[in-house]
Design a protein around this motif. Structure first.
Motif, PDB file in Angstrom:
ATOM      1  N   LYS A   1       0.839  -1.204   0.000  1.00 37.95           N
ATOM      2  CA  LYS A   1       0.000   0.000   0.000  1.00 37.95           C
ATOM      3  C   LYS A   1       0.872   1.251   0.000  1.00 37.95           C
ATOM      4  O   LYS A   1       0.572   2.234  -0.680  1.00 37.95           O
ATOM      5  CB  LYS A   1      -0.935   0.009   1.209  1.00 37.95           C
ATOM      6  CG  LYS A   1      -1.876   1.208   1.245  1.00 37.95           C
ATOM      7  CD  LYS A   1      -2.778   1.185   2.458  1.00 37.95           C
ATOM      8  CE  LYS A   1      -3.745   2.360   2.453  1.00 37.95           C
ATOM      9  NZ  LYS A   1      -3.047   3.671   2.431  1.00 37.95           N
ATOM     10  N   HIS A   2       1.970   1.198   0.755  1.00 32.77           N
ATOM     11  CA  HIS A   2       2.910   2.320   0.766  1.00 32.77           C
ATOM     12  C   HIS A   2       3.495   2.538  -0.631  1.00 32.77           C
ATOM     13  O   HIS A   2       3.628   3.687  -1.088  1.00 32.77           O
ATOM     14  CB  HIS A   2       4.032   2.037   1.773  1.00 32.77           C
ATOM     15  CG  HIS A   2       5.133   3.046   1.774  1.00 32.77           C
ATOM     16  ND1 HIS A   2       5.010   4.284   2.358  1.00 32.77           N
ATOM     17  CD2 HIS A   2       6.392   2.999   1.242  1.00 32.77           C
ATOM     18  CE1 HIS A   2       6.134   4.959   2.191  1.00 32.77           C
ATOM     19  NE2 HIS A   2       6.987   4.211   1.514  1.00 32.77           N
ATOM     20  N   VAL A   3       3.812   1.450  -1.329  1.00 30.36           N
ATOM     21  CA  VAL A   3       4.329   1.545  -2.698  1.00 30.36           C
ATOM     22  C   VAL A   3       3.295   2.197  -3.609  1.00 30.36           C
ATOM     23  O   VAL A   3       3.615   3.081  -4.410  1.00 30.36           O
ATOM     24  CB  VAL A   3       4.722   0.151  -3.228  1.00 30.36           C
ATOM     25  CG1 VAL A   3       5.064   0.209  -4.722  1.00 30.36           C
ATOM     26  CG2 VAL A   3       5.909  -0.402  -2.450  1.00 30.36           C
ATOM     27  N   LEU A   4       2.047   1.779  -3.494  1.00 28.87           N
ATOM     28  CA  LEU A   4       0.993   2.334  -4.334  1.00 28.87           C
ATOM     29  C   LEU A   4       0.775   3.821  -4.050  1.00 28.87           C
ATOM     30  O   LEU A   4       0.565   4.610  -4.976  1.00 28.87           O
ATOM     31  CB  LEU A   4      -0.308   1.560  -4.125  1.00 28.87           C
ATOM     32  CG  LEU A   4      -0.320   0.096  -4.600  1.00 28.87           C
ATOM     33  CD1 LEU A   4      -1.657  -0.551  -4.267  1.00 28.87           C
ATOM     34  CD2 LEU A   4      -0.043   0.003  -6.096  1.00 28.87           C
ATOM     35  N   ASP A   5       0.802   4.178  -2.782  1.00 27.15           N
ATOM     36  CA  ASP A   5       0.642   5.589  -2.420  1.00 27.15           C
ATOM     37  C   ASP A   5       1.781   6.421  -3.005  1.00 27.15           C
ATOM     38  O   ASP A   5       1.568   7.541  -3.494  1.00 27.15           O
ATOM     39  CB  ASP A   5       0.601   5.747  -0.902  1.00 27.15           C
ATOM     40  CG  ASP A   5      -0.666   5.173  -0.284  1.00 27.15           C
ATOM     41  OD1 ASP A   5      -1.641   4.949  -1.035  1.00 27.15           O
ATOM     42  OD2 ASP A   5      -0.671   4.938   0.935  1.00 27.15           O
TER      43      ASP A   5
ATOM     44  N   LEU B   1       5.017  -4.190 -12.163  1.00 31.59           N
ATOM     45  CA  LEU B   1       5.742  -5.450 -12.046  1.00 31.59           C
ATOM     46  C   LEU B   1       4.970  -6.355 -11.087  1.00 31.59           C
ATOM     47  O   LEU B   1       4.832  -6.027  -9.906  1.00 31.59           O
ATOM     48  CB  LEU B   1       7.160  -5.206 -11.506  1.00 31.59           C
ATOM     49  CG  LEU B   1       8.029  -4.197 -12.280  1.00 31.59           C
ATOM     50  CD1 LEU B   1       9.323  -3.929 -11.524  1.00 31.59           C
ATOM     51  CD2 LEU B   1       8.310  -4.699 -13.680  1.00 31.59           C
ATOM     52  N   ASN B   2       4.463  -7.486 -11.600  1.00 31.60           N
ATOM     53  CA  ASN B   2       3.617  -8.344 -10.765  1.00 31.60           C
ATOM     54  C   ASN B   2       4.039  -9.816 -10.756  1.00 31.60           C
ATOM     55  O   ASN B   2       3.527 -10.589  -9.951  1.00 31.60           O
ATOM     56  CB  ASN B   2       2.161  -8.251 -11.234  1.00 31.60           C
ATOM     57  CG  ASN B   2       1.576  -6.864 -11.022  1.00 31.60           C
ATOM     58  OD1 ASN B   2       1.556  -6.365  -9.905  1.00 31.60           O
ATOM     59  ND2 ASN B   2       1.120  -6.233 -12.096  1.00 31.60           N
TER      60      ASN B   2
ATOM     61  N   ARG C   1       5.574  -7.273  -5.567  1.00 29.64           N
ATOM     62  CA  ARG C   1       4.745  -6.456  -6.453  1.00 29.64           C
ATOM     63  C   ARG C   1       5.277  -5.028  -6.419  1.00 29.64           C
ATOM     64  O   ARG C   1       5.681  -4.539  -5.369  1.00 29.64           O
ATOM     65  CB  ARG C   1       3.285  -6.450  -5.990  1.00 29.64           C
ATOM     66  CG  ARG C   1       2.597  -7.809  -5.985  1.00 29.64           C
ATOM     67  CD  ARG C   1       1.406  -7.818  -5.049  1.00 29.64           C
ATOM     68  NE  ARG C   1       1.827  -7.765  -3.645  1.00 29.64           N
ATOM     69  CZ  ARG C   1       0.993  -7.619  -2.610  1.00 29.64           C
ATOM     70  NH1 ARG C   1      -0.308  -7.472  -2.840  1.00 29.64           N
ATOM     71  NH2 ARG C   1       1.456  -7.606  -1.377  1.00 29.64           N
ATOM     72  N   GLY C   2       5.281  -4.377  -7.585  1.00 31.17           N
ATOM     73  CA  GLY C   2       5.783  -3.014  -7.581  1.00 31.17           C
ATOM     74  C   GLY C   2       5.754  -2.379  -8.949  1.00 31.17           C
ATOM     75  O   GLY C   2       4.887  -2.690  -9.767  1.00 31.17           O
ATOM     76  N   TYR C   3       6.709  -1.480  -9.192  1.00 26.92           N
ATOM     77  CA  TYR C   3       6.759  -0.779 -10.468  1.00 26.92           C
ATOM     78  C   TYR C   3       8.208  -0.455 -10.821  1.00 26.92           C
ATOM     79  O   TYR C   3       9.106  -0.471  -9.969  1.00 26.92           O
ATOM     80  CB  TYR C   3       5.913   0.492 -10.430  1.00 26.92           C
ATOM     81  CG  TYR C   3       6.437   1.568  -9.506  1.00 26.92           C
ATOM     82  CD1 TYR C   3       7.429   2.455  -9.924  1.00 26.92           C
ATOM     83  CD2 TYR C   3       5.930   1.725  -8.223  1.00 26.92           C
ATOM     84  CE1 TYR C   3       7.913   3.438  -9.086  1.00 26.92           C
ATOM     85  CE2 TYR C   3       6.408   2.712  -7.379  1.00 26.92           C
ATOM     86  CZ  TYR C   3       7.405   3.569  -7.817  1.00 26.92           C
ATOM     87  OH  TYR C   3       7.889   4.543  -6.988  1.00 26.92           O
ATOM     88  N   TRP C   4       8.397  -0.144 -12.092  1.00 27.91           N
ATOM     89  CA  TRP C   4       9.713   0.217 -12.610  1.00 27.91           C
ATOM     90  C   TRP C   4       9.635   1.651 -13.124  1.00 27.91           C
ATOM     91  O   TRP C   4       8.868   1.955 -14.033  1.00 27.91           O
ATOM     92  CB  TRP C   4      10.093  -0.739 -13.730  1.00 27.91           C
ATOM     93  CG  TRP C   4      11.439  -0.529 -14.367  1.00 27.91           C
ATOM     94  CD1 TRP C   4      12.430   0.296 -13.947  1.00 27.91           C
ATOM     95  CD2 TRP C   4      11.922  -1.171 -15.554  1.00 27.91           C
ATOM     96  NE1 TRP C   4      13.509   0.212 -14.779  1.00 27.91           N
ATOM     97  CE2 TRP C   4      13.232  -0.678 -15.785  1.00 27.91           C
ATOM     98  CE3 TRP C   4      11.375  -2.106 -16.433  1.00 27.91           C
ATOM     99  CZ2 TRP C   4      13.995  -1.099 -16.868  1.00 27.91           C
ATOM    100  CZ3 TRP C   4      12.134  -2.527 -17.507  1.00 27.91           C
ATOM    101  CH2 TRP C   4      13.433  -2.036 -17.718  1.00 27.91           C
ATOM    102  N   LYS C   5      10.413   2.524 -12.540  1.00 28.53           N
ATOM    103  CA  LYS C   5      10.531   3.913 -12.969  1.00 28.53           C
ATOM    104  C   LYS C   5      11.828   4.022 -13.769  1.00 28.53           C
ATOM    105  O   LYS C   5      12.927   4.009 -13.212  1.00 28.53           O
ATOM    106  CB  LYS C   5      10.566   4.837 -11.742  1.00 28.53           C
ATOM    107  CG  LYS C   5      10.698   6.317 -12.052  1.00 28.53           C
ATOM    108  CD  LYS C   5      10.734   7.097 -10.738  1.00 28.53           C
ATOM    109  CE  LYS C   5      10.906   8.587 -10.979  1.00 28.53           C
ATOM    110  NZ  LYS C   5      10.933   9.352  -9.711  1.00 28.53           N
TER     111      LYS C   5
END
Length: 450
Positions: free
Chosen positions: A109-113, A125-126, A148-152
């Motif tokens: 949730k912190h990552v999404l925020d 990235l899942n 789970r996350g994302y790539w910037k």
């Protein structure tokens, strides 16, 4: 400050990440009488900036006009402008991109925020394949369970920290800054404080362990976690430690691992590509932090100490990170390890201000985990504060603010994740790695008692 001129003598206590930045900025603005004191020879083995690398991110236009968002964005803008354009600093910034991820639901949730505030393009990235495809084949070989996350891909990367620190030191020396470092001659035991008949307190310098008095018109206290032992900060500072280790790699491996995006798991840890000289990669486990709680004058405080070892629990967490991400390296022996100290303010905003009750004293402390990435801005902000020209909105957020520490919870995690989700106490840690030993050169530089 009244009476401040380019001929004023200025004493900077602390020659680490912030002290070097402040000294350099003072010299660049034309101040001619600057002295820096530090207990360790440069670069200090206990300075957070004496490190292979640090994560760096560009700022975003604020989501709203709150002072909080404005301040962080402004600090990041100032810092990134320096990393990209300053002739001394720009060789050390690597714009490789940044992967942010989490395993636990709260951490995710912190990552999404965090992602919601990003203006840059983010790639979700899942799956294990998603993560593995962010780097060359053969680097990420793990199954990434629950990651789970994302790539910037743009607007972030890492800084060669030790190189930048050495460059700031060399340039400040070239501009006339004097450094007194190492042993008793550089170790500050106390500030020199006098009181007038009206009980107005004034600082006129500092006394070192060799008995010498270093007098100055103005004193800047920028000694990181050690600052708390030289001045009553009214609980505004909590010395907090994190843990790191180095993993040796072959020349072939180091070549494959060049120019990688930073991989950061907010509840696991992170690593950045190997250094060019020794081909070692830095591994950090992520957690709310370690404190060393001891009783001082009938009050519990966290007191820093130097150690080139880490708790066994920290090594286990690092091995877990490796097993999930790069299992082919999970059992490789570490070549180096140490604890690394910072100082948290209650709100994690910096404390950069002229002391409101002690004349001729300025404090620049409270890195709160953001200290190196933003250190070019810190030098500017500190000298702005000394000159009384800091931007009002920034001054509001970084002022002396003991009211924020009333009834402070020393065990607050302050929006950090990992380990068991709790602040850990080094005073009760029994088992340490055998990688290194207590650093002999810094035993006297950071005492475990006040």
């Amino acid at each position: 400050m009244d009476g401040l001129t380019h001929d004023s003598s200025i004493l900077v206590i602390g020659g680490g990440t912030w002290g070097c930045s402040i000294a350099l900025q003072l010299a660049r603005r034309g101040y001619r009488d600057i002295k820096v004191l530090d207990a360790s020879k440069f670069p200090s083995p206990i300075a957070a900036g004496n490190d292979l690398n640090k994560i760096a991110e560009e700022g975003n236009p604020p989501m709203d006009d709150s002072d909080e968002n404005y301040t962080w964005n402004r600090i990041h803008q100032m810092s990134m402008h320096a990393w990209l354009n300053d002739i001394i600093l720009k060789p050390f910034y690597h714009s490789t991109g940044f992967i942010m991820a989490a395993c636990g639901d709260e951490a995710y949730k912190h990552v999404l925020d965090y992602a919601a505030e990003e203006k840059a393009e983010l790639l979700p990235l899942n799956t294990a394949d998603d993560f593995q495809n962010t780097m060359p084949k053969g680097v990420l070989t793990g199954s990434f369970p629950k990651w789970r996350g994302y790539w910037k891909k743009k607007g972030a990367g890492w800084v060669f920290a030790r190189g930048a620190l050495e460059a700031m030191y060399a340039e400040s020396m070239r501009l006339g800054v004097r450094y007194v470092t190492g042993g008793h001659q550089g170790k500050v035991d106390s500030l020199i404080i006098s009181s007038s008949a009206e009980d107005v307190k004034t600082v006129s310098g500092a006394k070192t362990a060799d008995g010498a008095e270093h007098k100055a018109d103005y004193t800047v206290l920028a000694a990181g976690a050690y600052s708390d032992q030289l001045l009553d900060f009214k609980k505004q500072l909590r010395p907090t430690a994190w843990t790191l280790a180095h993993l040796p790699m072959s020349t072939k491996e180091a070549r494959l691992w060049r120019d990688l995006p930073v991989l950061y798991g907010v509840d696991r840890g992170f690593f950045i590509e190997p250094d060019e000289d020794k081909h070692e990669i830095k591994i950090c486990d992520e957690h709310p932090g370690y404190c060393n709680f001891v009783e001082v004058d009938r009050e519990v405080r966290s007191v820093p100490f130097a150690r080139q070892q880490i708790p066994i629990g920290a090594e286990h967490r690092m091995r877990l990170l490796l097993a999930e991400v790069v299992p082919h390296l999970a059992d490789r022996p570490f070549s180096f390890a140490r604890i690394c100290w910072d100082a948290d303010t209650p709100d994690r905003f910096f404390l950069i201000d002229r002391h409101p009750e002690v004349s001729n004293l300025m404090v620049a402390v409270g890195g709160s985990g953001h200290g190196f990435m933003t250190n070019p801005a810190v030098g500017v902000l500190a000298v702005d504060a000394l000159e009384g020209v800091m931007e009002p909105r920034l001054q509001k957020m970084m002022k002396w603010r003991p009211e924020t520490a009333v009834g402070r919870d020393w065990y607050a995690t302050q929006d950090r994740f990992g380990a068991d989700g709790k602040i850990m106490d080094l005073s009760i840690v029994k088992d340490w790695t055998s990688i290194g030993e207590l650093d002999e050169s810094s035993k006297s530089s950071v005492s475990t008692t006040v």
